[in-house]
Design a protein around this motif. Structure first.
Motif, PDB file in Angstrom:
ATOM      1  N   ILE A  78     -35.930   8.160   6.055  1.00 27.52           N
ATOM      2  CA  ILE A  78     -36.558   8.585   7.466  1.00 27.52           C
ATOM      3  C   ILE A  78     -35.520   9.254   8.305  1.00 27.52           C
ATOM      4  O   ILE A  78     -34.329   8.639   8.604  1.00 27.52           O
ATOM      5  N   PHE A  79     -35.848  10.658   8.641  1.00 28.65           N
ATOM      6  CA  PHE A  79     -34.829  11.537   9.434  1.00 28.65           C
ATOM      7  C   PHE A  79     -35.429  11.883  10.606  1.00 28.65           C
ATOM      8  O   PHE A  79     -36.472  12.345  10.676  1.00 28.65           O
ATOM      9  N   ILE A  80     -34.773  11.276  11.785  1.00 23.15           N
ATOM     10  CA  ILE A  80     -35.490  11.563  13.267  1.00 23.15           C
ATOM     11  C   ILE A  80     -34.521  12.699  13.839  1.00 23.15           C
ATOM     12  O   ILE A  80     -33.455  12.659  14.022  1.00 23.15           O
ATOM     13  N   THR A  81     -34.970  13.754  14.505  1.00 20.94           N
ATOM     14  CA  THR A  81     -34.294  15.029  15.030  1.00 20.94           C
ATOM     15  C   THR A  81     -34.861  14.769  16.293  1.00 20.94           C
ATOM     16  O   THR A  81     -35.894  14.552  16.829  1.00 20.94           O
ATOM     17  N   THR A  82     -33.675  14.652  17.133  1.00 17.42           N
ATOM     18  CA  THR A  82     -33.949  14.434  18.718  1.00 17.42           C
ATOM     19  C   THR A  82     -32.883  15.071  19.750  1.00 17.42           C
ATOM     20  O   THR A  82     -31.772  15.336  19.253  1.00 17.42           O
ATOM     21  N   ASN A  83     -33.251  15.229  20.853  1.00 18.94           N
ATOM     22  CA  ASN A  83     -32.364  15.527  21.909  1.00 18.94           C
ATOM     23  C   ASN A  83     -31.568  14.459  22.521  1.00 18.94           C
ATOM     24  O   ASN A  83     -30.310  14.528  22.995  1.00 18.94           O
ATOM     25  N   GLY A  84     -31.723  13.209  22.155  1.00 19.19           N
ATOM     26  CA  GLY A  84     -31.083  11.942  22.413  1.00 19.19           C
ATOM     27  C   GLY A  84     -31.366  11.516  23.756  1.00 19.19           C
ATOM     28  O   GLY A  84     -30.762  10.415  24.074  1.00 19.19           O
ATOM     29  N   GLY A 102     -33.606   0.550   8.263  1.00 21.23           N
ATOM     30  CA  GLY A 102     -32.856   0.681   7.035  1.00 21.23           C
ATOM     31  C   GLY A 102     -32.201   2.236   6.734  1.00 21.23           C
ATOM     32  O   GLY A 102     -31.455   2.614   7.137  1.00 21.23           O
ATOM     33  N   ASN A 103     -33.187   2.619   5.654  1.00 21.86           N
ATOM     34  CA  ASN A 103     -32.895   3.770   5.149  1.00 21.86           C
ATOM     35  C   ASN A 103     -33.244   5.133   6.017  1.00 21.86           C
ATOM     36  O   ASN A 103     -34.309   5.566   5.957  1.00 21.86           O
ATOM     37  N   PHE A 104     -32.628   5.231   7.211  1.00 19.76           N
ATOM     38  CA  PHE A 104     -32.769   6.319   7.982  1.00 19.76           C
ATOM     39  C   PHE A 104     -31.511   6.828   9.060  1.00 19.76           C
ATOM     40  O   PHE A 104     -30.577   6.452   8.864  1.00 19.76           O
ATOM     41  N   LEU A 105     -31.940   7.955   9.637  1.00 12.14           N
ATOM     42  CA  LEU A 105     -30.700   8.527  10.374  1.00 12.14           C
ATOM     43  C   LEU A 105     -31.297   9.330  11.538  1.00 12.14           C
ATOM     44  O   LEU A 105     -32.740   9.688  11.578  1.00 12.14           O
ATOM     45  N   VAL A 106     -30.544   9.306  12.639  1.00 13.64           N
ATOM     46  CA  VAL A 106     -30.970   9.947  13.876  1.00 13.64           C
ATOM     47  C   VAL A 106     -30.000  10.844  14.320  1.00 13.64           C
ATOM     48  O   VAL A 106     -28.992  10.906  14.327  1.00 13.64           O
ATOM     49  N   LYS A 140     -23.623   2.011  19.861  1.00 13.30           N
ATOM     50  CA  LYS A 140     -23.507   0.727  20.194  1.00 13.30           C
ATOM     51  C   LYS A 140     -24.380  -0.402  19.487  1.00 13.30           C
ATOM     52  O   LYS A 140     -23.997  -1.434  19.047  1.00 13.30           O
ATOM     53  N   HIS A 141     -25.653   0.134  19.155  1.00 11.76           N
ATOM     54  CA  HIS A 141     -26.862  -0.760  18.289  1.00 11.76           C
ATOM     55  C   HIS A 141     -26.805  -0.399  16.890  1.00 11.76           C
ATOM     56  O   HIS A 141     -27.616  -0.607  16.224  1.00 11.76           O
ATOM     57  N   LYS A 142     -25.552  -0.015  16.320  1.00  9.90           N
ATOM     58  CA  LYS A 142     -25.266   0.303  14.999  1.00  9.90           C
ATOM     59  C   LYS A 142     -26.353   1.093  14.276  1.00  9.90           C
ATOM     60  O   LYS A 142     -26.755   0.798  13.180  1.00  9.90           O
ATOM     61  N   ILE A 143     -26.773   1.918  14.802  1.00 13.17           N
ATOM     62  CA  ILE A 143     -27.907   2.972  14.446  1.00 13.17           C
ATOM     63  C   ILE A 143     -27.089   4.313  13.833  1.00 13.17           C
ATOM     64  O   ILE A 143     -26.148   4.831  14.407  1.00 13.17           O
ATOM     65  N   PRO A 144     -27.465   4.634  12.516  1.00 10.68           N
ATOM     66  CA  PRO A 144     -26.770   5.829  12.156  1.00 10.68           C
ATOM     67  C   PRO A 144     -26.900   7.072  12.726  1.00 10.68           C
ATOM     68  O   PRO A 144     -28.240   7.277  12.958  1.00 10.68           O
ATOM     69  N   VAL A 145     -25.962   7.606  13.112  1.00  5.72           N
ATOM     70  CA  VAL A 145     -26.088   9.094  13.831  1.00  5.72           C
ATOM     71  C   VAL A 145     -25.591  10.285  12.975  1.00  5.72           C
ATOM     72  O   VAL A 145     -24.256  10.172  12.818  1.00  5.72           O
ATOM     73  N   GLU A 146     -26.254  11.258  13.253  1.00  6.20           N
ATOM     74  CA  GLU A 146     -25.687  12.556  12.896  1.00  6.20           C
ATOM     75  C   GLU A 146     -25.782  13.489  14.295  1.00  6.20           C
ATOM     76  O   GLU A 146     -26.644  13.453  15.051  1.00  6.20           O
ATOM     77  N   ILE A 147     -24.488  14.057  14.686  1.00 10.33           N
ATOM     78  CA  ILE A 147     -24.620  15.000  15.503  1.00 10.33           C
ATOM     79  C   ILE A 147     -24.682  16.385  15.052  1.00 10.33           C
ATOM     80  O   ILE A 147     -23.782  16.972  14.133  1.00 10.33           O
ATOM     81  N   ARG A 148     -25.531  17.333  15.633  1.00 12.39           N
ATOM     82  CA  ARG A 148     -25.716  18.745  15.010  1.00 12.39           C
ATOM     83  C   ARG A 148     -25.383  19.555  16.259  1.00 12.39           C
ATOM     84  O   ARG A 148     -26.002  19.680  17.316  1.00 12.39           O
ATOM     85  N   VAL A 149     -24.795  20.645  15.979  1.00 21.55           N
ATOM     86  CA  VAL A 149     -24.637  21.787  16.980  1.00 21.55           C
ATOM     87  C   VAL A 149     -25.432  23.088  16.259  1.00 21.55           C
ATOM     88  O   VAL A 149     -25.183  23.502  15.488  1.00 21.55           O
ATOM     89  N   ILE A 150     -25.949  23.506  17.213  1.00 27.33           N
ATOM     90  CA  ILE A 150     -26.994  24.692  16.828  1.00 27.33           C
ATOM     91  C   ILE A 150     -26.114  25.955  17.453  1.00 27.33           C
ATOM     92  O   ILE A 150     -26.008  25.888  18.698  1.00 27.33           O
ATOM     93  N   ILE A 151     -25.651  26.810  16.473  1.00 26.84           N
ATOM     94  CA  ILE A 151     -24.744  27.732  17.121  1.00 26.84           C
ATOM     95  C   ILE A 151     -25.641  29.081  17.663  1.00 26.84           C
ATOM     96  O   ILE A 151     -26.476  29.401  17.234  1.00 26.84           O
ATOM     97  N   ASN A 152     -24.768  29.498  18.699  1.00 25.51           N
ATOM     98  CA  ASN A 152     -25.351  30.624  19.346  1.00 25.51           C
ATOM     99  C   ASN A 152     -24.154  31.430  20.305  1.00 25.51           C
ATOM    100  O   ASN A 152     -23.142  31.015  20.089  1.00 25.51           O
ATOM    101  N   ARG A 153     -24.747  32.588  20.631  1.00 28.19           N
ATOM    102  CA  ARG A 153     -23.748  33.179  21.490  1.00 28.19           C
ATOM    103  C   ARG A 153     -23.109  32.500  22.456  1.00 28.19           C
ATOM    104  O   ARG A 153     -21.685  32.943  22.835  1.00 28.19           O
ATOM    105  N   PHE A 154     -23.610  31.715  23.145  1.00 23.29           N
ATOM    106  CA  PHE A 154     -23.049  31.069  24.370  1.00 23.29           C
ATOM    107  C   PHE A 154     -22.024  30.077  23.952  1.00 23.29           C
ATOM    108  O   PHE A 154     -21.094  29.570  24.559  1.00 23.29           O
TER     109      PHE A 154
END
Length: 283
Positions: A78-84, A102-106, A140-154
């Motif tokens: 399970i892959f959750i995309t969010t602004n956090g 279990g098998n998931f990533l935020v 803090k709650h041991k949830i697996p996290v990916e940080i992603r940067v959407i690239i733009n002119r700014f």
């Protein structure tokens, strides 16, 4: 691959969003029974479940649907995309942890290294502080996290600074990703403001990669055609995102490229709007 929105609502209004938020935010949310039917049809042996939106954490059924997906498919990725931002509220982060998915990533979108830059892109004051706090609570709650940067002119010239912020504050994340934009929705509407050539992005992205890898963070480059990159960085950019495959393309120069089959390709919207001159075959 199965990506599905839980809601069309969002508490940001990003200038780079792939949705036209003015239109999408007025849609009725997908019925719960419809989402459950989508989950029922997933084959976890070859598929995953991408939870999106809008901002999926705003759905009143967010936790119930995640619980349903896990019960239906015990081993499904399970892959959750969010602004956090909702995870700024610690009880919300804890509630997700308590599901024991279990098998998931935020995957959390971060647009800048300062409140001024991030909030300018999200167009919501205070969103940076909530996103940063949200990442802290997830970890803090041991949830697996990916940080992603959407690239733009700014933000493209600030990629090293964003990488430095993450390396210092969040060295325990699962993965970090630099992502080149798809020009649809708000990104298309604002294309003259947000456009930046991939070839211009590369030096700043690679500096960011060095910083992140220097502290042991798994780092990837998404939607960077291999010909744009120095050879030593191509490995972290290889491969096509299957869910987006129909929105990607090759250009004429790709016909002669020896790495064509390993290339992530180019957004069709990028080529249509800005041409293909910067792409050269690797021989």
């Amino acid at each position: 691959m199965t990506d599905y929105p839980f809601t069309f609502k969002c508490n940001n209004n990003c200038i780079t969003c792939i949705n036209n938020t003015e239109i999408v935010s007025k849609r009725r949310d997908p019925p719960v029974d419809e989402i459950k039917r989508v989950i029922d049809r997933i084959d976890p042996r070859v598929d995953y479940f991408g939870v999106g939106g809008g901002e999926p954490t705003l759905s009143e059924h967010f936790f119930d649907l995640l619980r349903y997906a896990r019960k239906k498919h015990p081993n499904l990725y399970i892959f959750i995309t969010t602004n956090g931002r909702m995870f700024h509220y610690e009880e919300f982060a804890k509630k997700l942890a308590d599901l024991q998915l279990g098998n998931f990533l935020v995957a959390v979108a971060l647009y800048g290294h300062t409140p001024e830059l991030h909030d300018f892109i999200t167009r919501v004051r205070g969103s940076f502080e909530q996103t940063i706090s949200g990442i802290e609570n997830l970890l803090k709650h041991k949830i697996p996290v990916e940080i992603r940067v959407i690239i733009n002119r700014f933000n493209y010239k600030h990629l090293p600074e964003i990488a430095m912020l993450v390396s210092k504050r969040f060295p325990k994340i699962k993965r970090f990703v630099f992502v080149n934009m798809k020009y649809t929705g708000n990104a298309f509407i604002n294309r003259e403001k947000v456009f930046v050539r991939i070839s211009e992005v590369v030096p700043y992205a690679l500096e960011g990669v060095k910083i992140l890898k220097g502290v042991g963070i798994n780092t990837r480059l998404y939607h960077f055609p291999l010909c744009i990159l120095p050879e030593e960085y191509r490995e972290i950019a290889k491969g096509v995102t299957k869910a987006e495959e129909e929105e990607l393309t090759f250009v004429k120069a790709c016909e002669e490229c020896k790495l064509r089959d390993q290339c992530p390709r180019i957004w069709k919207t990028y080529v249509a709007l800005f041409g293909e001159e910067e792409f050269k075959p690797i021989r």
